[in-house]
Design an enzyme around this catalytic site. Structure first.
Site, PDB file in Angstrom:
ATOM      1  N   LYS A  87      36.159 -39.039 -49.600  1.00 36.98           N
ATOM      2  CA  LYS A  87      36.704 -40.396 -49.566  1.00 36.98           C
ATOM      3  C   LYS A  87      38.215 -40.335 -49.362  1.00 36.98           C
ATOM      4  O   LYS A  87      38.903 -39.518 -49.991  1.00 36.98           O
ATOM      5  CB  LYS A  87      36.356 -41.131 -50.864  1.00 36.98           C
ATOM      6  N   SER A 162      34.344 -49.926 -52.054  1.00 34.20           N
ATOM      7  CA  SER A 162      35.346 -49.272 -51.224  1.00 34.20           C
ATOM      8  C   SER A 162      34.881 -47.938 -50.644  1.00 34.20           C
ATOM      9  O   SER A 162      35.548 -47.366 -49.778  1.00 34.20           O
ATOM     10  CB  SER A 162      36.619 -49.045 -52.043  1.00 34.20           C
ATOM     11  N   SER A 186      32.463 -50.153 -56.308  1.00 34.71           N
ATOM     12  CA  SER A 186      32.830 -49.444 -55.083  1.00 34.71           C
ATOM     13  C   SER A 186      31.912 -48.297 -54.703  1.00 34.71           C
ATOM     14  O   SER A 186      31.961 -47.804 -53.584  1.00 34.71           O
ATOM     15  CB  SER A 186      34.264 -48.919 -55.188  1.00 34.71           C
TER      16      SER A 186
END
Length: 478
Positions: A87, A162, A186
């Site tokens: 990520k 996210s 997220s």
């Protein structure tokens, strides 16, 4: 001899547990596995924009070293040879970490985050980074550096956020495992939107280091996969204490997450809430899919009752402590670079600026009562099931849905209540594929367990997965 696209795609469709086992048995080489995934990234990623930084040469060299290690007879880690794209908010030494912000577009850290260290030490091979919203703010992945990530099941729709790039990469078979993080959903929201699995662990199960606040309990890091077993495999190397993290939890045997998750659910006490006790609006198509999951668990022998913990204090506690964390973390950027921040991020930072000591004391007290209420609730029930997201994936051009089941959503947070109200409990929450809307959009089921009961929610998730098979329905992509 290079693999054909069809051969590469077949290899990329294998589960992470299967891939890792085949590599360990020398049936596949790390070079073959990495090359197949890089080939698929080249062909498929342009349609969805999930992986935003790619180091094919570095990954190829790392795969060669992995094969040399295997040939030497050395002990191999549980993730040996598996490709991963981290990520883009997680620090990666020598590889840019942009946080989805133009302010960090060329930022190359000189250290790895702890979870990156642990995953790579277990043998995984870094191929790149996955897309995020700016500073991971919001459950729709878009930014001015790389643009939006599109949903593999419908490229006109959001992949969530996210950890949207991570979820989209998994769904599109670009990587077999993915790391993520979760404050208000997220990990869970993109897993729901992309028909994959995401686990928000108990705070402290996966220490987040370095950190500006080692006492943080709302934001956690966690694993993602296409199956529950793959997700548990990644958790087995991410979990464990660190002396720099005072809230980190002991794991007597992390490898236990890699053992069979098969469990007889007969008699399991399940609370089901379709709308968190009437606290959140839910799109009727999403609710219809989630309603059917209560029957699935009933057929598996569970005792399902409609009930919900008392979440009345969760709204104020979560929003207050999130705003405080945003002001604490991004306040200096607001002062120096307001024009480079998106409006919703500015709003959330400024909400933190308004807070008083009394506001924070109230929120901490509420968080304490919510946790204690959760402990009491899970004395009556073994798990709680609920929708992950209140809507199906929405148009990729929208920042967030402005209406849910006829009710206006005024901020970028409002439509995420089904996830963030449960974040305040301090309990593990697993998102598993639950089915599809009539137009073919994925819907996820949230399985919440008592604090520290990751193994339980994984077992229930695995049983649900085996009974439904929804996660096996792959998207159609070029």
């Amino acid at each position: 001899m290079p693999l054909s696209p069809a051969e590469a795609d077949a290899l990329c469709a294998l589960d992470a547990v299967d891939l890792a086992a085949r590599i360990r048995r020398r049936e596949l080489s790390a070079r073959e596995v990495v090359a197949a995934h890089l080939d698929r990234v080249e062909r498929v990623n342009p349609a969805i924009n999930a992986i935003v930084t790619l180091d094919a040469e570095g990954a190829t060299r790392a795969a060669a070293r992995a094969d040399e290690r295997a040939a030497s007879g050395a002990e191999l880690g549980p993730l040996h040879g598996l490709p991963i794209a981290f990520k883009d908010t997680h620090l990666t030494r020598g590889m840019r970490t942009t946080h989805g912000s133009p302010l960090f577009a060329e930022h190359v850290p000189d250290e790895d985050e702890l979870l990156v260290q642990r995953i790579e030490s277990a043998g995984a091979i870094r191929i790149g980074k996955t897309n995020v919203p700016e500073f991971a703010a919001g459950s729709h992945t878009f930014n001015t550096v790389f643009g939006a990530t599109r949903n593999p099941y419908d490229t006109t729709r959001s992949a969530g956020g996210s950890s949207g790039g991570a979820a989209a990469a998994l769904a599109a078979r670009l990587t077999p495992i993915a790391d993520g993080s979760d404050m208000g959903g997220s990990l869970r929201n993109p897993a729901s939107f992309c028909n994959v699995v995401g686990l928000r662990p108990t705070p402290g199960r996966v220490p987040a280091l370095p950190s500006g606040d080692v006492w943080e309990t709302l934001a956690v890091a966690g694993p993602m996969g296409r199956t529950v077993a793959d997700t548990a495999l990644l958790l087995s190397v991410m979990a464990g204490p660190d002396p720099r993290s005072p809230l980190s939890l002991e794991v007597p045997d992390p490898a236990s997450y890699r053992t069979s998750l098969t469990r007889d659910l007969t008699g399991l006490r399940v609370a089901y809430t379709p709308d968190l006790g009437g606290r959140v609006p839910v799109d009727p198509e999403v609710r219809a899919v989630v309603d059917r999951q209560a029957a699935v668990l009933d057929d598996l022998g569970c005792r399902v009752s409609e009930d919900c913990p008392d979440l009345d204090a969760a709204e104020h506690a979560f929003r207050t402590l999130r705003a405080h964390a945003f002001h604490q973390g991004f306040g200096p950027l607001l002062d120096a670079h307001r024009d480079a921040l998106k409006p919703s991020l500015i709003w959330n930072i400024e909400e933190g600026l308004k807070l008083t000591g009394a506001d924070l004391a109230r929120a901490r007290g509420e968080l304490t009562r919510l946790h204690l209420a959760a402990v009491a609730f899970f004395e009556r029930y073994d798990v709680l099931i609920a929708p992950v997201s209140q809507v199906a994936p929405f148009a990729v051009e929208s920042e967030y849905p402005d209406v849910v089941d006829g009710q206006p959503q005024h901020t970028y947070l409002d439509w995420m209540r089904s996830a963030y109200l449960l974040s305040a409990l301090g309990a593990p929450a697993l998102s598993v594929p639950a089915g599809f809307t009539p137009s073919g959009l994925p819907v996820g089921l949230q399985i919440v367990g008592p604090p520290r009961a990751e193994r339980l929610v994984l077992e229930v998730g695995a049983a649900h997965e085996a009974a439904t098979g929804h996660g096996r329905h792959a998207p159609t992509l070029p």
